[in-house]
Write an enzyme that holds these catalytic residues in place. Sequence first.
Site, PDB file in Angstrom:
ATOM      1  N   ASP A  75      -7.681  19.280 -14.233  1.00  0.00           N
ATOM      2  CA  ASP A  75      -7.983  17.776 -14.662  1.00  0.00           C
ATOM      3  C   ASP A  75      -7.393  17.898 -16.109  1.00  0.00           C
ATOM      4  O   ASP A  75      -7.968  18.233 -16.809  1.00  0.00           O
ATOM      5  CB  ASP A  75      -9.288  17.492 -14.408  1.00  0.00           C
ATOM      6  CG  ASP A  75      -9.598  16.241 -14.986  1.00  0.00           C
ATOM      7  OD1 ASP A  75      -9.188  15.732 -15.640  1.00  0.00           O
ATOM      8  OD2 ASP A  75     -10.862  15.644 -14.310  1.00  0.00           O
ATOM      9  N   ARG A 124       0.702  -1.355  -0.096  1.00  0.00           N
ATOM     10  CA  ARG A 124       0.034   0.021   0.015  1.00  0.00           C
ATOM     11  C   ARG A 124       0.725   1.215  -0.026  1.00  0.00           C
ATOM     12  O   ARG A 124       0.554   2.119  -0.607  1.00  0.00           O
ATOM     13  CB  ARG A 124      -0.891  -0.148   1.238  1.00  0.00           C
ATOM     14  CG  ARG A 124      -1.734   1.463   1.326  1.00  0.00           C
ATOM     15  CD  ARG A 124      -2.769   1.313   2.248  1.00  0.00           C
ATOM     16  NE  ARG A 124      -2.902   0.489   3.472  1.00  0.00           N
ATOM     17  CZ  ARG A 124      -2.101   0.601   4.450  1.00  0.00           C
ATOM     18  NH1 ARG A 124      -1.299   1.772   4.718  1.00  0.00           N
ATOM     19  NH2 ARG A 124      -1.925  -0.035   5.499  1.00  0.00           N
ATOM     20  N   LYS A 167      -8.630   6.835 -18.988  1.00  0.00           N
ATOM     21  CA  LYS A 167      -8.877   7.381 -20.229  1.00  0.00           C
ATOM     22  C   LYS A 167      -7.613   7.411 -21.295  1.00  0.00           C
ATOM     23  O   LYS A 167      -7.294   6.116 -21.419  1.00  0.00           O
ATOM     24  CB  LYS A 167      -9.455   8.845 -20.411  1.00  0.00           C
ATOM     25  CG  LYS A 167     -10.813   9.087 -19.106  1.00  0.00           C
ATOM     26  CD  LYS A 167     -12.048   8.067 -19.277  1.00  0.00           C
ATOM     27  CE  LYS A 167     -13.102   8.305 -18.539  1.00  0.00           C
ATOM     28  NZ  LYS A 167     -12.937   8.394 -17.307  1.00  0.00           N
ATOM     29  N   TYR A 187     -16.849  18.026 -15.188  1.00  0.00           N
ATOM     30  CA  TYR A 187     -17.223  16.407 -15.194  1.00  0.00           C
ATOM     31  C   TYR A 187     -18.231  16.134 -14.076  1.00  0.00           C
ATOM     32  O   TYR A 187     -18.071  16.693 -12.842  1.00  0.00           O
ATOM     33  CB  TYR A 187     -15.907  15.544 -15.147  1.00  0.00           C
ATOM     34  CG  TYR A 187     -16.191  14.091 -14.949  1.00  0.00           C
ATOM     35  CD1 TYR A 187     -17.084  13.460 -15.621  1.00  0.00           C
ATOM     36  CD2 TYR A 187     -15.823  13.524 -13.701  1.00  0.00           C
ATOM     37  CE1 TYR A 187     -17.471  12.089 -15.446  1.00  0.00           C
ATOM     38  CE2 TYR A 187     -16.129  12.191 -13.463  1.00  0.00           C
ATOM     39  CZ  TYR A 187     -17.025  11.375 -14.497  1.00  0.00           C
ATOM     40  OH  TYR A 187     -17.225  10.197 -14.057  1.00  0.00           O
TER      41      TYR A 187
HETATM   42  N1  PLP Z   1     -12.168  13.656 -14.749  1.00  0.00           N
HETATM   43  C1  PLP Z   1     -12.721  13.496 -15.897  1.00  0.00           C
HETATM   44  C2  PLP Z   1     -12.495  14.620 -17.095  1.00  0.00           C
HETATM   45  C3  PLP Z   1     -13.339  12.287 -16.598  1.00  0.00           C
HETATM   46  O1  PLP Z   1     -13.849  12.463 -17.717  1.00  0.00           O
HETATM   47  C4  PLP Z   1     -13.591  11.362 -15.622  1.00  0.00           C
HETATM   48  C5  PLP Z   1     -14.343   9.810 -15.822  1.00  0.00           C
HETATM   49  O2  PLP Z   1     -15.120   9.979 -16.809  1.00  0.00           O
HETATM   50  C6  PLP Z   1     -12.899  11.475 -14.104  1.00  0.00           C
HETATM   51  C7  PLP Z   1     -12.142  12.549 -13.783  1.00  0.00           C
HETATM   52  C8  PLP Z   1     -13.109  10.326 -13.115  1.00  0.00           C
HETATM   53  O3  PLP Z   1     -12.210   9.320 -13.584  1.00  0.00           O
HETATM   54  P1  PLP Z   1     -12.534   7.615 -13.092  1.00  0.00           P
HETATM   55  O4  PLP Z   1     -13.574   7.319 -13.991  1.00  0.00           O
HETATM   56  O5  PLP Z   1     -11.353   7.047 -13.538  1.00  0.00           O
HETATM   57  O6  PLP Z   1     -12.774   7.833 -11.698  1.00  0.00           O
END
Ligand code: PLP
Length: 392
Positions: free
Chosen positions: A179, A55, A204, A107
């Site tokens: 992000d 961990r 992604k 998001y």
């Molecule tokens: N940030 C963005 C721009 C996203 O599109 C997403 C998920 O679609 C996330 C964060 C969250 O990521 P995760 O689904 O891997 O938890």
Amino acid sequence: MGDLEQDAGWGFETRAVHAGQEPDAASGAVVTPITLSTTFAHEGVGNHKGFEYSRSGNPTRAALETCVASLEGARHGFAFASGLAAEDNVLRVLHQGDRILLGNDAYGGTFRLISKVWEPLGFPWSAMDLTDIDGLAASWPADTKMVWLETPTNPLLTCVDIEAIAALAHDRGALVVVDNTFATPYLQQPLALGADIVVHSATKYLGGHSDVVGGFVALNDDTLADRIRFTQNAAGAIPAPFDCYLVLRGVKTLAIRMERHCANARAIVELLLGHPAVDRVLYPQLPDHPGHAAAAKQMRDFGGMVSFTLHETVARSGEASALEVVRHTELFTLAESLGAVESLIEHPGLMTHASVAGSPLQVPAALVRLSVGIESGADLVADLAQALDHLR
Ligand code: PLP
């Protein structure tokens, strides 16, 4: 782990393949081994090879953390079990009462995390238009301690000027989190533009193959990094070694995948611009797109995500038209998520962004979002064209 030396002098593609990925010292294995061991032998009390318990640190995770930190131009990198776990750990650097200022088309999952998990714990938030720097400066809430921005945003692909926001936020004593999921470090490097922390859904483009859920945090500040390292271990939202391997494997081809994603997206945009059923095309390369100037300044290319809205007609509402299109594509699979080799189509209002319905972040009902994959561009254009032609 996570204190990372940058591989200064290597190009992006070289670092993607080699940073943190030297041949294994014990066996000579060229591919980073998946180390499943949860615990590591000590030669004596207090004397070990850098790993004690998985961990806290794991060799496969350390390779991934070194590599992606290097790609973001960061001194520190931390891998998490999901993008939202990474975000949750970043929010833990705040103190109760600190306000989070969020872009007004963030998001939906980020919005849910902040408004439903963090706000009840005593963390106020405001959703604001981050493209309007003067308006932002004029209405800046005094208790803001963190600006959370996406650029391009999900799903409207709005772009904001990272350098301008960082200058304003730092002047007002707030941290800037970017992000970078949609752009990836290949297209945009927020830390070099003044951001304090970069987060990713590694699920992604970093993973790139729709087969792993993961998250990442990259940053330069040693004190903030110590806090993220502490919560990564203390709260324990770490990725499994196999998942780290999958993201590391994906990252090796990030640059060439992004080039194809961008080229295919351009071909799709051209189709959409010429189709009578399409109302608005949202793509950062288009000169009338919100934040086009910011995108042109800070991105190498404009990305693989394309959104568009459909006209309302006497026969159908815009939403009904959008649902008709997503029902008829064959190569574009109707599915959530994005950023992988295969093309996906979705209706944000009823799928990925259903959680923001009725909030300031609600998305248009006539909106369709495409994650343009790396298939043959001509095949993708033909598939979307036949789906749009069902509206005639
Ligand atoms: N940030 C963005 C721009 C996203 O599109 C997403 C998920 O679609 C996330 C964060 C969250 O990521 P995760 O689904 O891997 O938890």
